[in-house]
Motif scaffolding. Sequence first.
Motif, PDB file in Angstrom:
ATOM      1  N   LEU A 182       0.873  -1.243  -0.060  1.00  0.00           N
ATOM      2  CA  LEU A 182      -0.038   0.165   0.078  1.00  0.00           C
ATOM      3  C   LEU A 182       0.804   1.152   0.045  1.00  0.00           C
ATOM      4  CD1 LEU A 182      -2.823  -1.054   2.328  1.00  0.00           C
ATOM      5  CD2 LEU A 182      -3.007  -0.387  -0.159  1.00  0.00           C
ATOM      6  N   MET A 240      -8.273   0.686   4.674  1.00  0.00           N
ATOM      7  CA  MET A 240      -8.290   0.316   3.468  1.00  0.00           C
ATOM      8  C   MET A 240      -8.402  -1.120   3.219  1.00  0.00           C
ATOM      9  SD  MET A 240      -5.083   2.508   1.687  1.00  0.00           S
ATOM     10  CE  MET A 240      -4.500   3.907   2.345  1.00  0.00           C
ATOM     11  N   ILE A 241      -7.709  -2.052   3.748  1.00  0.00           N
ATOM     12  CA  ILE A 241      -7.852  -3.682   3.689  1.00  0.00           C
ATOM     13  C   ILE A 241      -9.229  -4.079   3.955  1.00  0.00           C
ATOM     14  CG2 ILE A 241      -6.751  -5.678   4.160  1.00  0.00           C
ATOM     15  CD1 ILE A 241      -4.313  -4.073   4.367  1.00  0.00           C
ATOM     16  N   ASP A 243     -12.201  -2.508   3.764  1.00  0.00           N
ATOM     17  CA  ASP A 243     -12.976  -1.942   2.683  1.00  0.00           C
ATOM     18  C   ASP A 243     -12.635  -3.170   1.589  1.00  0.00           C
ATOM     19  OD1 ASP A 243     -13.899  -0.081   4.196  1.00  0.00           O
ATOM     20  OD2 ASP A 243     -12.988   1.529   3.518  1.00  0.00           O
ATOM     21  N   MET A 244     -11.491  -3.155   1.286  1.00  0.00           N
ATOM     22  CA  MET A 244     -11.079  -3.950   0.226  1.00  0.00           C
ATOM     23  C   MET A 244     -11.752  -5.833   0.397  1.00  0.00           C
ATOM     24  SD  MET A 244      -6.871  -4.821  -0.923  1.00  0.00           S
ATOM     25  CE  MET A 244      -6.646  -3.326  -0.470  1.00  0.00           C
ATOM     26  N   ILE A 249     -12.498  -8.329  -2.621  1.00  0.00           N
ATOM     27  CA  ILE A 249     -11.052  -8.412  -2.963  1.00  0.00           C
ATOM     28  C   ILE A 249     -10.305  -9.249  -2.059  1.00  0.00           C
ATOM     29  CG2 ILE A 249      -9.040  -7.318  -3.706  1.00  0.00           C
ATOM     30  CD1 ILE A 249     -10.926  -5.004  -4.465  1.00  0.00           C
ATOM     31  N   PHE A 263      -3.791 -11.670  -1.536  1.00  0.00           N
ATOM     32  CA  PHE A 263      -4.377 -10.627  -2.564  1.00  0.00           C
ATOM     33  C   PHE A 263      -3.703 -10.615  -3.879  1.00  0.00           C
ATOM     34  CE2 PHE A 263      -5.027  -9.018   1.842  1.00  0.00           C
ATOM     35  CZ  PHE A 263      -6.336  -8.812   1.795  1.00  0.00           C
ATOM     36  N   ASP A 267      -4.773  -5.688  -7.780  1.00  0.00           N
ATOM     37  CA  ASP A 267      -6.014  -5.318  -7.082  1.00  0.00           C
ATOM     38  C   ASP A 267      -5.755  -4.460  -5.779  1.00  0.00           C
ATOM     39  OD1 ASP A 267      -7.527  -7.060  -8.784  1.00  0.00           O
ATOM     40  OD2 ASP A 267      -7.663  -8.502  -7.313  1.00  0.00           O
ATOM     41  N   VAL A 268      -4.686  -4.823  -5.107  1.00  0.00           N
ATOM     42  CA  VAL A 268      -4.205  -4.061  -3.884  1.00  0.00           C
ATOM     43  C   VAL A 268      -3.909  -2.650  -4.231  1.00  0.00           C
ATOM     44  CG1 VAL A 268      -2.790  -3.684  -2.004  1.00  0.00           C
ATOM     45  CG2 VAL A 268      -3.682  -5.867  -2.567  1.00  0.00           C
ATOM     46  N   PHE A 271      -7.117  -0.472  -5.769  1.00  0.00           N
ATOM     47  CA  PHE A 271      -7.966  -0.230  -4.815  1.00  0.00           C
ATOM     48  C   PHE A 271      -7.413   0.937  -3.964  1.00  0.00           C
ATOM     49  CE2 PHE A 271     -10.379  -0.497  -0.908  1.00  0.00           C
ATOM     50  CZ  PHE A 271     -11.501  -0.722  -1.136  1.00  0.00           C
ATOM     51  N   GLY A 272      -6.020   0.910  -3.584  1.00  0.00           N
ATOM     52  CA  GLY A 272      -5.389   1.702  -2.530  1.00  0.00           C
ATOM     53  C   GLY A 272      -5.586   3.086  -3.070  1.00  0.00           C
ATOM     54  N   TRP A 275      -9.080   4.491  -3.095  1.00  0.00           N
ATOM     55  CA  TRP A 275      -9.593   4.783  -1.877  1.00  0.00           C
ATOM     56  C   TRP A 275      -8.848   6.039  -1.269  1.00  0.00           C
ATOM     57  CZ3 TRP A 275      -8.089   5.730   3.207  1.00  0.00           C
ATOM     58  CH2 TRP A 275      -8.674   5.347   4.205  1.00  0.00           C
TER      59      TRP A 275
END
Length: 284
Positions: A182, A240-241, A243-244, A249, A263, A267-268, A271-272, A275
């Motif tokens: 992240l 964040m995670i 919510d992921m 995800i 993960f 994707d991480v 998404f990060g 976010w």
Amino acid sequence: MDDLASLRRTHGPVTRGRLVGDLTALGLTDGDIVMFHTRMSAIGYVAGGPQSIIDALGEVVGDRGTLMVTCGWNDAPPYGFTDWPQAWQDAVRAEHPAYDPELSEADHGFGRLPEALRRRPGAVRSRHPDASFAALGAAATALMADHPWDDPHGPGSPLAKLVTLGGRVLLLGAPLDTLTLLHHAEALAVAPGKRFVDYEQPIRFGGQRVWRRFRDIDSEHGAFDYSSVVSEGQDPFEAMIEDMLAAGIGRRGQVGAAGSYLFEADDVVRFGVRWIESRLGAAP
């Protein structure tokens, strides 16, 4: 926790074979490039300790796969040494050993696994002193090559290459806030108030020990002020995670006694970045 209590909690020793089975059930597979974060105490009594974990991960990803960890540098001079009395600064500048990818210990705060992996025959460590990574396996050299001196969590970094090569991230009993990838999302995100640090560290360059100045996002205190978008006391990476995961995800499972997550690196980061930018607003 004593050994007997750990054995009871995990229904016996966590052996290499059991680790292989649990990791396979979680979704790790042959040929994977995986960056992993581990809290051994969460797994239970691991027969053989860090070496058994590395062996099990290596068995699952096979000869075509690669293991990667974040290392840092345990004995790096502190960022703030330039505020010390001049005589102290002079002593550090004169004699502090240069960062050596083969000898400099991984940050002890990252646990036992990074140091154990970087010592493995064939392991490759990146050249950056403060933000170093190490890898073992088929893609190790490609991942670690030419780690940028500045913006070492950004484009061209081992984290960026992990994404490009279709890598994955495994939290093996580790807290959600330890997901280093992240920081790559922070480096890429465009939002107001991004925070940076400038610091000096000794390296070997051109056969000489030299002091070099570096610039990076503030990965220690946070690249952004997240206080307005997370609950009081909550780590922003954890938020964040969570919510992921809520968005579907990632995969959850258990390795030994440890709740674990797998993960896709791309994707991480995607998404990060979304976010951060959606909550903090795009920079003007």
